[in-house]
Write an enzyme that holds these catalytic residues in place. Sequence first.
Site, PDB file in Angstrom:
ATOM      1  N   GLU A   8     -23.845  35.548  56.358  1.00 44.21           N
ATOM      2  CA  GLU A   8     -23.524  34.123  56.394  1.00 44.21           C
ATOM      3  C   GLU A   8     -24.785  33.361  56.811  1.00 44.21           C
ATOM      4  OE1 GLU A   8     -19.825  33.343  58.510  1.00 44.21           O
ATOM      5  OE2 GLU A   8     -19.125  35.380  58.125  1.00 44.21           O
ATOM      6  N   ARG A  31     -24.090  46.900  45.934  1.00 44.23           N
ATOM      7  CA  ARG A  31     -22.807  46.584  45.287  1.00 44.23           C
ATOM      8  C   ARG A  31     -22.946  45.529  44.199  1.00 44.23           C
ATOM      9  NH1 ARG A  31     -18.514  45.884  49.918  1.00 44.23           N
ATOM     10  NH2 ARG A  31     -17.119  45.971  48.137  1.00 44.23           N
ATOM     11  N   ARG A  61      -8.149  36.125  53.937  1.00 39.60           N
ATOM     12  CA  ARG A  61      -9.100  36.687  54.898  1.00 39.60           C
ATOM     13  C   ARG A  61      -8.430  36.914  56.253  1.00 39.60           C
ATOM     14  NH1 ARG A  61     -14.261  35.796  53.174  1.00 39.60           N
ATOM     15  NH2 ARG A  61     -14.609  37.670  54.405  1.00 39.60           N
TER      16      ARG A  61
END
Length: 297
Positions: A6, A125, A275
């Site tokens: 983040e 990924r 979430r």
Amino acid sequence: MFAMPELPEVERVRVTLAKHVIGLVVSRVSVRRPDVVHGPRRRGCLLENQTISGVERLGKQLALVSSNISGEPGPCVCVHLGMSGSLRYLPPDSVDSLAPHTHVVWTLSSPRGENGGRIAFADARRFGGLWTFGSRENLVKSRWRRLGDDALSVSPAVLHRRLSATRRVVKAALLDQAVIAGLGNIYVDELLFRARIHPLAAANQLDSAHVQRMVRAMRALLREAVHNGGSSLRNYVDADGTSGRFQKLHQVYGRAGCSCVRCRSKLEAATVGGRATVWCPTCQPRRPAAAVTTKKD
Ligand SMILES: [Zn+2]
């Protein structure tokens, strides 16, 4: 467990990378996995033969900004680290071999032609990637235009306007990068705890006093997290390969069922907007936001 870098983690990458690479020339770009590059993939578009003039950030995205030999603005590469991406600086004397899943490598030299080390973009990924733009201005006018103001610099008035325009709960609204750029699951939960706002409060019910409190808490939280190197839950490292320490200072994230650091109540958890969300039922009471300000007692 998902743990995407983040704002604080991406800001640490920006600062640690900028310190090494600004002013260096990209002598060669090697693309090992072309499908991580979006937009024109010519080496010039990936900054070959350009000087790196800046490393910028908006929300969770980075940009390598360049200029040509005469100092005119050159192309720009936007970097998104996704879930598992890293942008590492490897100094000239580095004996480290490239990490697995390294997709793009920029070889650098000083303006006088000395070895300047390398930048390596790796992403196991591949939720992240690189986006090429003819100039910084093009990036700002297109991809970055879709993002809200950066969470470190957004004003309370702008955030209040954005939150008033949505009927979603505040947790979901703050996760939306078009409302405010840079927050994810960790820092939204931490921020709402600090600001004593329930994650399920309606975004458009928060008054300007709430939003001011939220912005103050957000700036303090994000600065503290940047200062502590960000949060390393899985494998996040900055451009120097250093892990963060802020995960040790989380007050609610990952602490469902534990006791509140402030009042010892048991922290509650639920899934909000897909979430995992944790909050303190005492410090963050659920009540209509309007009632708090109209109460006469
Ligand atoms: Zn509490």
